[in-house]
Design an enzyme around this catalytic site. Structure first.
Site, short mmCIF file in Angstrom:
data_model
loop_
_atom_site.label_atom_id
_atom_site.label_comp_id
_atom_site.label_asym_id
_atom_site.label_seq_id
_atom_site.Cartn_x
_atom_site.Cartn_y
_atom_site.Cartn_z
N ARG A 60 7.03 1.51 13.50
CA ARG A 60 7.68 0.93 12.31
C ARG A 60 8.82 -0.03 12.66
NH1 ARG A 60 5.48 4.02 8.09
NH2 ARG A 60 4.99 6.12 8.82
N ASN A 95 8.16 -5.32 -0.55
CA ASN A 95 8.01 -4.14 0.31
C ASN A 95 6.53 -4.09 0.64
OD1 ASN A 95 7.79 -1.72 1.59
ND2 ASN A 95 9.04 -0.58 0.12
N PRO A 109 0.80 -1.23 0.00
CA PRO A 109 0.00 0.00 0.00
C PRO A 109 0.83 1.28 0.00
CG PRO A 109 -0.11 -1.12 2.13
CD PRO A 109 0.55 -2.07 1.18
N ASN A 110 0.33 2.21 -0.79
CA ASN A 110 0.87 3.57 -0.92
C ASN A 110 2.16 3.66 -1.72
OD1 ASN A 110 -1.26 4.76 0.72
ND2 ASN A 110 -0.29 3.70 2.42
N TYR A 143 11.10 8.99 0.86
CA TYR A 143 11.11 7.93 -0.16
C TYR A 143 11.72 8.36 -1.50
CZ TYR A 143 7.92 5.82 3.22
OH TYR A 143 7.37 5.32 4.37
N GLU A 148 12.42 -9.40 2.51
CA GLU A 148 11.70 -8.19 2.93
C GLU A 148 12.56 -6.95 2.62
OE1 GLU A 148 11.19 -8.14 7.17
OE2 GLU A 148 10.16 -6.20 7.17
N HIS A 160 12.66 -2.50 2.72
CA HIS A 160 12.12 -1.17 3.00
C HIS A 160 13.08 -0.14 2.44
CE1 HIS A 160 9.12 -2.98 5.50
NE2 HIS A 160 10.09 -3.69 6.06
N ALA A 201 2.97 -0.52 5.05
CA ALA A 201 2.54 -0.57 6.46
C ALA A 201 1.99 -1.94 6.86
CB ALA A 201 1.51 0.52 6.73
N HIS A 210 3.87 -4.09 9.43
CA HIS A 210 3.85 -3.90 10.88
C HIS A 210 2.69 -4.58 11.57
CE1 HIS A 210 6.92 -1.12 9.71
NE2 HIS A 210 6.07 -0.36 9.04
N ARG A 267 12.67 5.76 12.58
CA ARG A 267 11.42 6.51 12.39
C ARG A 267 10.48 6.31 13.59
NH1 ARG A 267 9.18 5.36 6.59
NH2 ARG A 267 7.94 7.18 7.14
N ARG A 277 4.70 10.94 -2.70
CA ARG A 277 4.48 10.75 -1.27
C ARG A 277 5.79 10.99 -0.48
NH1 ARG A 277 4.95 4.67 1.03
NH2 ARG A 277 3.93 5.04 3.01
C1 DQA Z 1 8.23 1.32 3.92
C2 DQA Z 1 8.22 1.63 5.42
C3 DQA Z 1 6.86 1.38 6.01
O1 DQA Z 1 6.86 1.68 7.41
C4 DQA Z 1 5.85 2.29 5.35
O2 DQA Z 1 4.56 2.04 5.85
C5 DQA Z 1 5.87 2.21 3.87
C6 DQA Z 1 7.16 2.12 3.20
C7 DQA Z 1 9.60 1.66 3.26
O3 DQA Z 1 9.80 1.29 2.12
O4 DQA Z 1 10.43 2.32 3.89
O5 DQA Z 1 4.84 2.30 3.21
O6 DQA Z 1 7.99 -0.05 3.74
#
Ligand code: DQA
Length: 144
Positions: A114, A77, A12-13, A25, A101, A103, A80, A83, A110, A20
């Site tokens: 997280r 990736n 997501p996102n 990022y 995994e 990130h 969120a 978590h 942070r 964003r």
């Molecule tokens: C993330 C870190 C996560 O905490 C966050 O919710 C993301 C991006 C990262 O790539 O740093 O959406 O996975």
């Protein structure tokens, strides 16, 4: 030698990467990042497929497809969902194929929420904090 087939999954996102929170990022879009990953993969003889979804169920299906469609591994990736999604954790635990995994940000530097990942213990390993290069480093791990 048979080419390694790796699936790169984003949650997501991450579709809004580039827009964003660019200070966290970066300003490159997910399409830019995926292009860079695809170039690197081609140089290293890896075949890559890409998938992004904002939905937990769609990501779970995509993890299943890592097994059902005969991938050699996956890079995820999970955004969120990392978590708190026990469903995604169980999906990763359900497939014998290695999942790494990723990130982009250093999640330990942070917000406290997280710092915990519910998927880490079922992943082969974790790469974090290297921006888009976290994906490249995760891909490289399949060549070790
Ligand atoms: C993330 C870190 C996560 O905490 C966050 O919710 C993301 C991006 C990262 O790539 O740093 O959406 O996975």
């Amino acid at each position: 030698m048979k080419k390694l087939k790796i699936k790169v999954l984003n949650g997501p996102n991450l579709n809004l990467t580039g827009v964003r929170e660019p200070s966290v990022y970066g300003s490159e879009t997910l399409a830019d990042i995926n292009r860079r990953i695809a170039e690197h993969a081609a140089e290293r003889g890896i075949e890559c497929d890409f998938f992004q979804s904002n939905s937990e169920g769609a990501l779970i299906d995509a993890v299943h497809s890592v097994l059902l469609d005969g991938y050699d591994g996956a890079v995820i990736n999970a955004g969120a969902y990392t978590h708190y999604s026990y469903a995604l954790r169980d999906a990763i635990a359900s497939v014998p194929t290695p999942v790494v995994e990723v990130h982009m940000s250093n999640v330990h530097a942070r917000e406290p929420f997280r710092r915990n990942s519910v998927i880490s213990e079922v992943c082969r390993g974790t790469v974090l904090g290297f921006g888009k290069n976290s994906y490249i480093l995760a891909l490289e791990s399949f060549l070790l």
